[in-house]
Design a protein around this motif. Structure first.
Motif, short mmCIF file in Angstrom:
data_model
loop_
_atom_site.label_atom_id
_atom_site.label_comp_id
_atom_site.label_asym_id
_atom_site.label_seq_id
_atom_site.Cartn_x
_atom_site.Cartn_y
_atom_site.Cartn_z
N ALA A 1 -19.30 -41.15 -23.48
CA ALA A 1 -18.22 -40.59 -24.29
C ALA A 1 -17.26 -41.66 -24.81
N SER A 2 -17.52 -42.92 -24.52
CA SER A 2 -16.57 -43.97 -24.86
C SER A 2 -16.27 -44.02 -26.36
N GLU A 3 -17.28 -44.07 -27.19
CA GLU A 3 -17.04 -44.17 -28.62
C GLU A 3 -16.34 -42.93 -29.19
N PRO A 4 -16.78 -41.72 -28.82
CA PRO A 4 -16.04 -40.54 -29.31
C PRO A 4 -14.59 -40.53 -28.84
N LEU A 5 -14.33 -41.02 -27.64
CA LEU A 5 -12.94 -41.07 -27.16
C LEU A 5 -12.14 -42.11 -27.92
N ILE A 6 -12.76 -43.21 -28.27
CA ILE A 6 -12.07 -44.21 -29.10
C ILE A 6 -11.71 -43.59 -30.46
N ALA A 7 -12.65 -42.81 -31.01
CA ALA A 7 -12.37 -42.14 -32.28
C ALA A 7 -11.21 -41.14 -32.12
N ALA A 8 -11.11 -40.54 -30.94
CA ALA A 8 -10.06 -39.55 -30.70
C ALA A 8 -8.68 -40.20 -30.61
N LEU A 9 -8.63 -41.53 -30.51
CA LEU A 9 -7.33 -42.21 -30.52
C LEU A 9 -6.64 -42.07 -31.88
N ASP A 10 -7.39 -41.63 -32.89
CA ASP A 10 -6.81 -41.40 -34.22
C ASP A 10 -6.58 -39.91 -34.49
N ASP A 11 -6.68 -39.09 -33.44
CA ASP A 11 -6.49 -37.66 -33.63
C ASP A 11 -5.11 -37.36 -34.23
N ALA A 12 -5.03 -36.29 -35.00
CA ALA A 12 -3.76 -35.93 -35.65
C ALA A 12 -2.69 -35.54 -34.64
N TYR A 13 -3.10 -35.18 -33.42
CA TYR A 13 -2.14 -34.75 -32.40
C TYR A 13 -2.01 -35.82 -31.32
N TRP A 14 -0.77 -36.21 -31.04
CA TRP A 14 -0.56 -37.26 -30.06
C TRP A 14 -1.00 -36.83 -28.67
N GLN A 15 -0.95 -35.52 -28.39
CA GLN A 15 -1.38 -35.05 -27.08
C GLN A 15 -2.86 -35.36 -26.83
N VAL A 16 -3.67 -35.24 -27.87
CA VAL A 16 -5.09 -35.57 -27.75
C VAL A 16 -5.26 -37.07 -27.56
N ARG A 17 -4.52 -37.85 -28.33
CA ARG A 17 -4.61 -39.31 -28.21
C ARG A 17 -4.23 -39.76 -26.81
N LEU A 18 -3.19 -39.13 -26.25
CA LEU A 18 -2.75 -39.50 -24.91
C LEU A 18 -3.86 -39.26 -23.88
N ARG A 19 -4.47 -38.08 -23.94
CA ARG A 19 -5.55 -37.78 -22.99
C ARG A 19 -6.77 -38.67 -23.23
N ALA A 20 -7.02 -39.00 -24.49
CA ALA A 20 -8.17 -39.85 -24.79
C ALA A 20 -7.97 -41.26 -24.24
N VAL A 21 -6.75 -41.80 -24.39
CA VAL A 21 -6.51 -43.16 -23.88
C VAL A 21 -6.56 -43.16 -22.36
N ARG A 22 -6.07 -42.09 -21.74
CA ARG A 22 -6.14 -42.00 -20.28
C ARG A 22 -7.60 -41.93 -19.83
#
Length: 331
Positions: free
Chosen positions: A238-259
């Motif tokens: 899931a590493s690459e999809p999670l990296i892509a999620a760092l650009d999600d429109a919602y910061w809550q998603v980005r926070l969980r993705a970086v964690r």
């Protein structure tokens, strides 16, 4: 109006204080009866349980029945659990809500067999409340009614069924939960199903694929939960999809993705994570710093050192921790 005295076979053996309060349960004023119940509960005498159950079943005043339902939350006896389940059918909304709350506070797995008998009732509120009561009991026999409830017409019932299966952690539930995570019409159900998949094996491609699909869900809350669960599973694919999620429109998603990326320990994610050290949201900067510490890449040190003067003290602390982790791991 006259209220009949509530039956209590061993009333003559009770202390005088309890006997006086029991007498007040026959008072014509419902406020007097309700306060008497409250004060009887303070005595914590199991001999009084029949009076509480009788008040819940028989008192004509909703306020008294509601008080009885609340009082009975402290007791786990088959008759009590049965009475609380029956109160889910009460004509008064507040009584039903109080009974449901008391059932949700059950702790003894032995209470599960009473709840189990009510799990297939036709009323959605009853099904939902019973499943909620079963949730934390880890009652093995709750598996079948919970599984049966997954296609329930009520989203609230489906959510509680998912929660039961998530607590039971029975592998037989994984495929149905994955299907719900991908296909349920209600975002809250999809989110609950995604969270419940956290006991799967990270090597299970069906579950990981379902979570990756959830990471692209239309509802940001589902994407947020998907990132969290992927991190829990440490699903390296899931590493690459999670990296892509760092650009999600919602910061809550980005926070969980970086964690989650920090939990995956994939050093190749370091540069993408480091870019968040300059984000306007301090929580994201802090999570990025902590994730970099977990990733352990020395390539992240310049970005961390450049951010040491961050205006938020919590972020500065996280950066110092990350630098210490990286330098300590490479010495």
């Amino acid at each position: 109006m006259t209220v009949s005295p509530l039956p209590l076979a061993n009333a003559q053996n009770l202390p005088a204080e309890a006997a006086a309060l029991l007498a007040r349960l026959a008072d014509a004023d419902p406020a007097v009866r309700r306060i008497a119940l409250f004060e009887l509960a303070d005595l914590e005498d199991p001999a009084l349980l029949p009076a509480f159950v009788a008040a819940l079943r028989e008192d004509p005043a909703p306020d008294v029945r509601r008080e009885a339902a609340a009082v009975l939350a402290a007791w786990e006896d088959d008759d009590v659990v049965e009475a609380l389940c029956a109160a889910l059918l009460d004509a008064d909304d507040d009584v039903r809500a109080a009974a449901a709350q008391s059932l949700s506070e059950l702790k003894e797995p032995s209470s599960g067999h009473v709840l189990h008998r009510w799990a297939a009732r036709p009323e959605p509120f009853v099904r939902r409340s019973v499943l909620r009561g079963l949730r934390e009991l880890r009652f093995a026999q709750a598996f079948e009614p919970a599984l049966h409830a997954l296609p329930d017409a009520s989203a609230d019932v489906r959510i509680e069924a998912v929660a039961v299966l998530g607590w039971l952690k029975d592998a037989r539930a994984l495929a149905p939960l994955a299907a719900l995570a991908a296909g349920d019409a209600h975002a809250d159900v999809r989110r609950a199903a995604v969270g419940a998949l956290g006991f799967a094996l990270p090597s299970d491609p069906t579950i990981v694929d379902a979570l990756l699909a959830a990471l692209r869900d239309d509802a940001w809350q589902v994407r947020e939960e998907a990132a969290t669960t992927l991190g829990k599973l440490r699903a390296t694919s899931a590493s690459e999809p999670l990296i892509a999620a760092l650009d999600d429109a919602y910061w809550q998603v980005r926070l969980r993705a970086v964690r989650a990326l920090g939990q995956l320990r994939d050093a190749q994610a370091a540069s993408a994570v480091a870019a968040l050290l300059s984000h306007t949201i301090s929580n994201l900067r802090k999570e990025a710093a902590l994730a970099l510490g977990e990733l352990g890449s020395r390539d992240a040190l310049p970005a961390l050192q450049a951010a040491l003067e961050d205006r938020d003290p919590d972020v500065r602390k996280a950066i110092r921790i990350a630098i210490g982790q990286i330098e300590g791991a490479t010495q």
